[in-house]
Design a protein around this motif. Structure first.
Motif, PDB file in Angstrom:
ATOM      1  N   PRO A  36       3.037  12.633 -18.923  1.00  0.00           N
ATOM      2  CA  PRO A  36       3.812  13.873 -18.926  1.00  0.00           C
ATOM      3  C   PRO A  36       2.996  15.161 -18.975  1.00  0.00           C
ATOM      4  CG  PRO A  36       3.866  12.873 -21.089  1.00  0.00           C
ATOM      5  CD  PRO A  36       3.113  11.935 -20.196  1.00  0.00           C
ATOM      6  N   HIS A  37       1.697  15.086 -19.258  1.00  0.00           N
ATOM      7  CA  HIS A  37       0.907  16.314 -19.407  1.00  0.00           C
ATOM      8  C   HIS A  37      -0.056  16.487 -18.252  1.00  0.00           C
ATOM      9  CE1 HIS A  37       2.399  17.302 -23.364  1.00  0.00           C
ATOM     10  NE2 HIS A  37       2.368  16.014 -23.621  1.00  0.00           N
ATOM     11  N   MET A  38      -0.090  17.720 -17.713  1.00  0.00           N
ATOM     12  CA  MET A  38      -0.948  18.015 -16.580  1.00  0.00           C
ATOM     13  C   MET A  38      -2.423  18.051 -16.969  1.00  0.00           C
ATOM     14  SD  MET A  38       1.128  21.009 -14.630  1.00  0.00           S
ATOM     15  CE  MET A  38       1.900  21.831 -16.021  1.00  0.00           C
ATOM     16  N   LEU A  39      -2.731  18.612 -18.135  1.00  0.00           N
ATOM     17  CA  LEU A  39      -4.118  18.831 -18.514  1.00  0.00           C
ATOM     18  C   LEU A  39      -4.715  17.693 -19.324  1.00  0.00           C
ATOM     19  CD1 LEU A  39      -3.999  22.613 -19.435  1.00  0.00           C
ATOM     20  CD2 LEU A  39      -4.747  21.557 -17.310  1.00  0.00           C
ATOM     21  N   ASP A  40      -3.900  16.942 -20.046  1.00  0.00           N
ATOM     22  CA  ASP A  40      -4.410  15.853 -20.866  1.00  0.00           C
ATOM     23  C   ASP A  40      -3.661  14.564 -20.525  1.00  0.00           C
ATOM     24  OD1 ASP A  40      -5.448  14.151 -22.735  1.00  0.00           O
ATOM     25  OD2 ASP A  40      -4.830  15.322 -24.486  1.00  0.00           O
ATOM     26  N   PRO A  41      -4.223  13.765 -19.614  1.00  0.00           N
ATOM     27  CA  PRO A  41      -3.505  12.563 -19.187  1.00  0.00           C
ATOM     28  C   PRO A  41      -3.404  11.486 -20.254  1.00  0.00           C
ATOM     29  CG  PRO A  41      -5.660  12.676 -18.148  1.00  0.00           C
ATOM     30  CD  PRO A  41      -5.471  13.963 -18.899  1.00  0.00           C
ATOM     31  N   PRO A  43      12.311  17.761  -9.174  1.00  0.00           N
ATOM     32  CA  PRO A  43      11.562  16.623  -8.640  1.00  0.00           C
ATOM     33  C   PRO A  43      10.241  17.020  -7.976  1.00  0.00           C
ATOM     34  CG  PRO A  43      13.513  17.060  -7.315  1.00  0.00           C
ATOM     35  CD  PRO A  43      13.592  17.950  -8.515  1.00  0.00           C
ATOM     36  N   GLY A  44      10.094  18.269  -7.581  1.00  0.00           N
ATOM     37  CA  GLY A  44       8.851  18.711  -6.969  1.00  0.00           C
ATOM     38  C   GLY A  44       7.669  18.682  -7.918  1.00  0.00           C
ATOM     39  N   TYR A  45       7.938  18.629  -9.210  1.00  0.00           N
ATOM     40  CA  TYR A  45       6.880  18.605 -10.212  1.00  0.00           C
ATOM     41  C   TYR A  45       6.540  17.185 -10.666  1.00  0.00           C
ATOM     42  CZ  TYR A  45       7.068  23.642 -10.690  1.00  0.00           C
ATOM     43  OH  TYR A  45       6.999  24.983 -10.438  1.00  0.00           O
ATOM     44  N   GLU A  77       8.393   9.271  -1.910  1.00  0.00           N
ATOM     45  CA  GLU A  77       9.001  10.591  -1.734  1.00  0.00           C
ATOM     46  C   GLU A  77      10.276  10.714  -2.580  1.00  0.00           C
ATOM     47  OE1 GLU A  77       7.486  12.960  -0.120  1.00  0.00           O
ATOM     48  OE2 GLU A  77       5.901  11.625   0.545  1.00  0.00           O
ATOM     49  N   VAL A  78      10.523  11.918  -3.056  1.00  0.00           N
ATOM     50  CA  VAL A  78      11.642  12.192  -3.961  1.00  0.00           C
ATOM     51  C   VAL A  78      12.980  11.727  -3.379  1.00  0.00           C
ATOM     52  CG1 VAL A  78      12.906  14.029  -5.138  1.00  0.00           C
ATOM     53  CG2 VAL A  78      10.434  14.168  -4.937  1.00  0.00           C
ATOM     54  N   GLN A  79      13.189  11.984  -2.107  1.00  0.00           N
ATOM     55  CA  GLN A  79      14.475  11.621  -1.506  1.00  0.00           C
ATOM     56  C   GLN A  79      14.719  10.112  -1.475  1.00  0.00           C
ATOM     57  OE1 GLN A  79      12.026  13.309   0.026  1.00  0.00           O
ATOM     58  NE2 GLN A  79      11.622  12.480   2.066  1.00  0.00           N
ATOM     59  N   ASN A  80      13.672   9.322  -1.726  1.00  0.00           N
ATOM     60  CA  ASN A  80      13.811   7.864  -1.706  1.00  0.00           C
ATOM     61  C   ASN A  80      13.858   7.233  -3.092  1.00  0.00           C
ATOM     62  OD1 ASN A  80      13.757   7.794   1.130  1.00  0.00           O
ATOM     63  ND2 ASN A  80      11.532   7.885   1.119  1.00  0.00           N
ATOM     64  N   TRP A  81      13.761   8.030  -4.143  1.00  0.00           N
ATOM     65  CA  TRP A  81      13.703   7.479  -5.496  1.00  0.00           C
ATOM     66  C   TRP A  81      14.893   6.587  -5.825  1.00  0.00           C
ATOM     67  CZ3 TRP A  81      11.953  11.968  -9.217  1.00  0.00           C
ATOM     68  CH2 TRP A  81      10.621  12.279  -8.942  1.00  0.00           C
ATOM     69  N   ILE A 105       3.969   7.505 -12.884  1.00  0.00           N
ATOM     70  CA  ILE A 105       4.795   8.715 -12.812  1.00  0.00           C
ATOM     71  C   ILE A 105       3.992   9.830 -13.466  1.00  0.00           C
ATOM     72  CG2 ILE A 105       6.979   9.777 -13.454  1.00  0.00           C
ATOM     73  CD1 ILE A 105       8.062   6.847 -13.768  1.00  0.00           C
ATOM     74  N   ARG A 106       3.722  10.896 -12.716  1.00  0.00           N
ATOM     75  CA  ARG A 106       2.905  12.007 -13.226  1.00  0.00           C
ATOM     76  C   ARG A 106       3.602  13.332 -13.016  1.00  0.00           C
ATOM     77  NH1 ARG A 106      -3.270  11.324 -13.112  1.00  0.00           N
ATOM     78  NH2 ARG A 106      -2.942  13.333 -14.042  1.00  0.00           N
ATOM     79  N   ILE A 107       3.330  14.247 -13.931  1.00  0.00           N
ATOM     80  CA  ILE A 107       3.729  15.640 -13.748  1.00  0.00           C
ATOM     81  C   ILE A 107       2.574  16.306 -13.005  1.00  0.00           C
ATOM     82  CG2 ILE A 107       4.325  17.801 -14.905  1.00  0.00           C
ATOM     83  CD1 ILE A 107       6.384  15.617 -15.316  1.00  0.00           C
ATOM     84  N   VAL A 108       2.882  17.024 -11.930  1.00  0.00           N
ATOM     85  CA  VAL A 108       1.838  17.681 -11.153  1.00  0.00           C
ATOM     86  C   VAL A 108       2.080  19.185 -11.132  1.00  0.00           C
ATOM     87  CG1 VAL A 108       1.274  15.713  -9.683  1.00  0.00           C
ATOM     88  CG2 VAL A 108       3.103  17.219  -9.018  1.00  0.00           C
ATOM     89  N   PRO A 109       1.020  19.971 -11.293  1.00  0.00           N
ATOM     90  CA  PRO A 109       1.174  21.426 -11.260  1.00  0.00           C
ATOM     91  C   PRO A 109       1.436  21.905  -9.840  1.00  0.00           C
ATOM     92  CG  PRO A 109      -1.134  20.852 -11.479  1.00  0.00           C
ATOM     93  CD  PRO A 109      -0.354  19.566 -11.540  1.00  0.00           C
ATOM     94  N   GLN A 110       2.213  22.972  -9.730  1.00  0.00           N
ATOM     95  CA  GLN A 110       2.492  23.587  -8.436  1.00  0.00           C
ATOM     96  C   GLN A 110       2.619  25.081  -8.617  1.00  0.00           C
ATOM     97  OE1 GLN A 110       5.750  21.921  -6.345  1.00  0.00           O
ATOM     98  NE2 GLN A 110       4.969  19.849  -6.477  1.00  0.00           N
TER      99      GLN A 110
END
Length: 156
Positions: free
Chosen positions: A16-21, A52-54, A65-69, A82-87
């Motif tokens: 769940p964390h971008m900086l500390d996996p 879902p973009g994050y 892809e999100v549309q296929n979840w 499953i990861r949170i990604v910065p945008q």
């Protein structure tokens, strides 16, 4: 649903964390048949509020892809990540922090070498000046890069 690890189960790891996996990881073992959307809801329910973009989901290294979840279901023995990604601005902030740390480290590491190459004594003041002379252009160039990268990310 937490199950014992077995060959007919699916391993799910949510970060769940971008900086500390390593912080607040969620590890689950689930039975086949559960959709990716259900796995995301179970492991990171608060993350769905980000949008879902994050969230990036991979099954054995392949991006889903999100549309296929809601349609995709992992097979037994597979690993779901499953990861949170910065945008957007968050990505720019992460890159700026990494750039600053790298620039300061480079300045400290190469300062003595710069002074030796210029045949200047390595006093505290001169070493600090040499470190600043290295850090400053690295930061400027890096900021140009992150600004350009940010513009590319926001283009339609």
């Amino acid at each position: 649903m937490q199950l014992e690890s077995a060959p007919n189960t699916i391993q799910v790891l949510a970060i769940p964390h971008m900086l500390d996996p390593t912080r607040d990881r969620v590890k689950l073992t689930v039975l086949p048949g559960q959709s990716i959307a259900e796995m995301v809801d179970e492991t990171l329910p608060a993350a769905r509020e980000l949008g879902p973009g994050y969230i990036r989901v991979t099954i054995d290294g392949h991006v889903v892809e999100v549309q296929n979840w809601h349609r995709v279901r992992a097979k037994a023995g597979m690993h779901v990540l499953i990861r949170i990604v910065p945008q957007g601005d968050a990505l720019k902030s992460v890159l700026t922090i990494a750039l600053t740390v790298a620039a300061v480290a480079a300045g400290q590491y190469y300062a003595l070498g710069l002074l030796e190459a210029l045949s200047i004594g390595a006093g505290v003041a001169t070493q600090a000046a040499a470190a600043a002379a290295i850090t400053s252009p690295v930061l400027r160039g890096g900021r140009l890069w992150t600004n350009a990268f940010g513009r590319v990310q926001t283009l339609p």
